[in-house]
Structures are given as structure tokens and as C-alpha cells.
Design a protein around this motif. Sequence first.
Motif, PDB file in Angstrom:
ATOM      1  N   GLY A  68       0.827  -1.212   0.000  1.00 34.10           N
ATOM      2  CA  GLY A  68       0.000   0.000   0.000  1.00 34.10           C
ATOM      3  C   GLY A  68       0.857   1.256   0.000  1.00 34.10           C
ATOM      4  N   ALA A  69       1.916   1.236   0.805  1.00 38.50           N
ATOM      5  CA  ALA A  69       2.821   2.387   0.856  1.00 38.50           C
ATOM      6  C   ALA A  69       3.519   2.591  -0.484  1.00 38.50           C
ATOM      7  N   ALA A  70       3.950   1.512  -1.112  1.00 38.63           N
ATOM      8  CA  ALA A  70       4.634   1.626  -2.402  1.00 38.63           C
ATOM      9  C   ALA A  70       3.707   2.193  -3.483  1.00 38.63           C
ATOM     10  N   LEU A  71       2.413   1.949  -3.345  1.00 41.47           N
ATOM     11  CA  LEU A  71       1.445   2.404  -4.353  1.00 41.47           C
ATOM     12  C   LEU A  71       0.733   3.707  -3.984  1.00 41.47           C
ATOM     13  N   HIS A  72       1.025   4.272  -2.823  1.00 37.79           N
ATOM     14  CA  HIS A  72       0.228   5.407  -2.351  1.00 37.79           C
ATOM     15  C   HIS A  72       0.292   6.627  -3.271  1.00 37.79           C
ATOM     16  N   ASP A  73       1.362   6.804  -4.008  1.00 41.40           N
ATOM     17  CA  ASP A  73       1.472   7.947  -4.936  1.00 41.40           C
ATOM     18  C   ASP A  73       1.633   7.491  -6.383  1.00 41.40           C
ATOM     19  N   PHE A  74       0.937   6.460  -6.750  1.00 38.92           N
ATOM     20  CA  PHE A  74       1.000   5.880  -8.096  1.00 38.92           C
ATOM     21  C   PHE A  74       0.066   6.655  -9.038  1.00 38.92           C
ATOM     22  N   PHE A  75       0.217   7.998  -9.084  1.00 33.65           N
ATOM     23  CA  PHE A  75      -0.691   8.837  -9.877  1.00 33.65           C
ATOM     24  C   PHE A  75      -0.175   9.147 -11.276  1.00 33.65           C
ATOM     25  N   LEU A  76       1.114   8.952 -11.537  1.00 38.42           N
ATOM     26  CA  LEU A  76       1.709   8.971 -12.880  1.00 38.42           C
ATOM     27  C   LEU A  76       1.642  10.303 -13.636  1.00 38.42           C
ATOM     28  N   TYR A  77       1.906  11.381 -12.945  1.00 35.51           N
ATOM     29  CA  TYR A  77       2.087  12.680 -13.596  1.00 35.51           C
ATOM     30  C   TYR A  77       2.956  13.537 -12.677  1.00 35.51           C
ATOM     31  N   ASP A  78       3.554  14.578 -13.230  1.00 37.99           N
ATOM     32  CA  ASP A  78       4.356  15.493 -12.423  1.00 37.99           C
ATOM     33  C   ASP A  78       3.464  16.639 -11.975  1.00 37.99           C
ATOM     34  N   TRP A  79       3.149  16.640 -10.709  1.00 37.91           N
ATOM     35  CA  TRP A  79       2.222  17.648 -10.196  1.00 37.91           C
ATOM     36  C   TRP A  79       2.843  19.040 -10.133  1.00 37.91           C
ATOM     37  N   HIS A  80       4.145  19.166 -10.405  1.00 39.49           N
ATOM     38  CA  HIS A  80       4.796  20.470 -10.418  1.00 39.49           C
ATOM     39  C   HIS A  80       4.618  21.190 -11.755  1.00 39.49           C
ATOM     40  N   ILE A  81       4.304  20.440 -12.798  1.00 38.38           N
ATOM     41  CA  ILE A  81       4.167  21.012 -14.135  1.00 38.38           C
ATOM     42  C   ILE A  81       2.705  21.353 -14.375  1.00 38.38           C
ATOM     43  N   LYS A  82       2.445  22.611 -14.612  1.00 35.83           N
ATOM     44  CA  LYS A  82       1.069  23.101 -14.725  1.00 35.83           C
ATOM     45  C   LYS A  82       0.253  22.329 -15.769  1.00 35.83           C
ATOM     46  N   GLU A  83       0.855  22.048 -16.946  1.00 38.35           N
ATOM     47  CA  GLU A  83       0.116  21.367 -18.013  1.00 38.35           C
ATOM     48  C   GLU A  83      -0.254  19.931 -17.631  1.00 38.35           C
ATOM     49  N   GLY A  84       0.551  19.280 -16.824  1.00 42.40           N
ATOM     50  CA  GLY A  84       0.308  17.882 -16.504  1.00 42.40           C
ATOM     51  C   GLY A  84      -0.436  17.645 -15.211  1.00 42.40           C
ATOM     52  N   ARG A  85      -0.559  18.692 -14.413  1.00 41.09           N
ATOM     53  CA  ARG A  85      -1.108  18.470 -13.074  1.00 41.09           C
ATOM     54  C   ARG A  85      -2.629  18.522 -13.071  1.00 41.09           C
ATOM     55  N   LYS A  86      -3.175  17.790 -12.136  1.00 39.77           N
ATOM     56  CA  LYS A  86      -4.622  17.811 -11.912  1.00 39.77           C
ATOM     57  C   LYS A  86      -4.912  18.918 -10.900  1.00 39.77           C
ATOM     58  N   LYS A  87      -6.050  19.561 -11.032  1.00 40.61           N
ATOM     59  CA  LYS A  87      -6.432  20.569 -10.047  1.00 40.61           C
ATOM     60  C   LYS A  87      -6.632  19.889  -8.693  1.00 40.61           C
ATOM     61  N   TRP A  88      -6.239  20.608  -7.657  1.00 42.47           N
ATOM     62  CA  TRP A  88      -6.398  20.108  -6.289  1.00 42.47           C
ATOM     63  C   TRP A  88      -5.661  18.781  -6.091  1.00 42.47           C
ATOM     64  N   HIS A  89      -4.428  18.725  -6.596  1.00 38.96           N
ATOM     65  CA  HIS A  89      -3.626  17.503  -6.545  1.00 38.96           C
ATOM     66  C   HIS A  89      -3.621  16.860  -5.148  1.00 38.96           C
ATOM     67  N   GLY A  90      -3.378  17.647  -4.113  1.00 38.57           N
ATOM     68  CA  GLY A  90      -3.287  17.102  -2.760  1.00 38.57           C
ATOM     69  C   GLY A  90      -4.534  16.352  -2.322  1.00 38.57           C
ATOM     70  N   PHE A  91      -5.669  16.779  -2.819  1.00 34.89           N
ATOM     71  CA  PHE A  91      -6.936  16.143  -2.462  1.00 34.89           C
ATOM     72  C   PHE A  91      -7.318  15.010  -3.412  1.00 34.89           C
ATOM     73  N   ARG A  92      -6.939  15.135  -4.677  1.00 29.73           N
ATOM     74  CA  ARG A  92      -7.401  14.194  -5.709  1.00 29.73           C
ATOM     75  C   ARG A  92      -6.465  13.023  -5.989  1.00 29.73           C
ATOM     76  N   HIS A  93      -5.165  13.175  -5.743  1.00 35.12           N
ATOM     77  CA  HIS A  93      -4.233  12.140  -6.180  1.00 35.12           C
ATOM     78  C   HIS A  93      -4.395  10.783  -5.492  1.00 35.12           C
ATOM     79  N   PRO A  94      -4.896  10.702  -4.253  1.00 38.31           N
ATOM     80  CA  PRO A  94      -5.084   9.356  -3.697  1.00 38.31           C
ATOM     81  C   PRO A  94      -6.044   8.500  -4.533  1.00 38.31           C
ATOM     82  N   LYS A  95      -7.119   9.083  -5.028  1.00 44.80           N
ATOM     83  CA  LYS A  95      -8.075   8.334  -5.851  1.00 44.80           C
ATOM     84  C   LYS A  95      -7.454   7.971  -7.195  1.00 44.80           C
TER      85      LYS A  95
END
Length: 157
Positions: A68-95
Motif C-alpha cells: 500500500g505504501a509503495a502504491l500510495h502515490d501511483f498517480f503517474l504525472y508530475d504535479w509540479h508542471i502546470k500542463e500535466g497536473r490535476k487541479k487540487w492535486h493534494g486532495f485528488r491524487h489518492p483516488k
Amino acid sequence: MLLKEKEIDYYMECIEEFMELEEFRSMNTFIQHGKVSCLEHSLSVAYYSYFLSRKFHINVDARSLIRGAALHDFFLYDWHIKEGRKKWHGFRHPKIAYDNAIKYFDINDTERDIILKHMWPLTIKIPRSKEAFIVSLVDKICSIAETFRIYPSLISP
């Protein structure tokens, strides 16, 4: 290394399936904190979560804790890059990480709890298992250490 040789072997056995998957290994191309990749961060959280459970003799499902720990951030994008990031990354990336995890792997309820609840208390979803509480805590510790570069790397980038 803080774990004993047999514990390291067990840790490696638990993540072996993930390391065989190109998508999982691709986390090494995304920065998480400071200069630390998503892959390095996730494996560090898994390692130190397992270490703490052993050090303090906490009775946990070690396999689920590590996975579970190894997969906890398995979101597959760079949240630092505006074009690639999802809005509200901190809240949305676990799902997003959970959706990716179930796409490639069989995940049990404890692993699901870890992945979906690791951002507590930022998110209101409270962890239900000891394993998820441990990962949530270790995730914060590793994030701070990585951001301020105050501990050595566990894997080479």
C-alpha cells in the motif's frame, strides 16, 4: 540500512511485482519533493513504514503495509508542471493512485485504505487500519525530509 537482511529480502519480495511493471517504474521520471522522484519517495515510505512497524513491534499486515505504501502515490504525472497536473492535486491524487493501482494489481482492503487515506488529515477520510495510519505518518515525515534534503536516498535515481 536499518532493516535486517531477512527483512530487506521480505521488503524486496513485496515490491517485486510492482518493479516489473514499466508504469510503476515510470514514477522515477516524476519529481515528488525537492529532487526526489515519485518512485524513490514511494519506496522510501514503504521502507520506513515497514521499519517503524518492526522497530516498535506493531502487529501489522506487513505485506499490505509495504504494498500500500509503495502504491500510495501511483498517480503517474508530475504535479509540479502546470500542463500535466490535476487541479487540487493534494486532495485528488489518492483516488488517481488507487485507480491506477487496481488497473494493474490485485489490491486488498488494507492496501486500498492506505492508498486512499494517506493524505489524512488534509483530506477528511480517516484511515481505518493501523497500516494506513503508519503510512500517513511516514509519508509526512519522508515528505519533509525530502523537501529539506535531510536524509540519504534509498535508491539511486
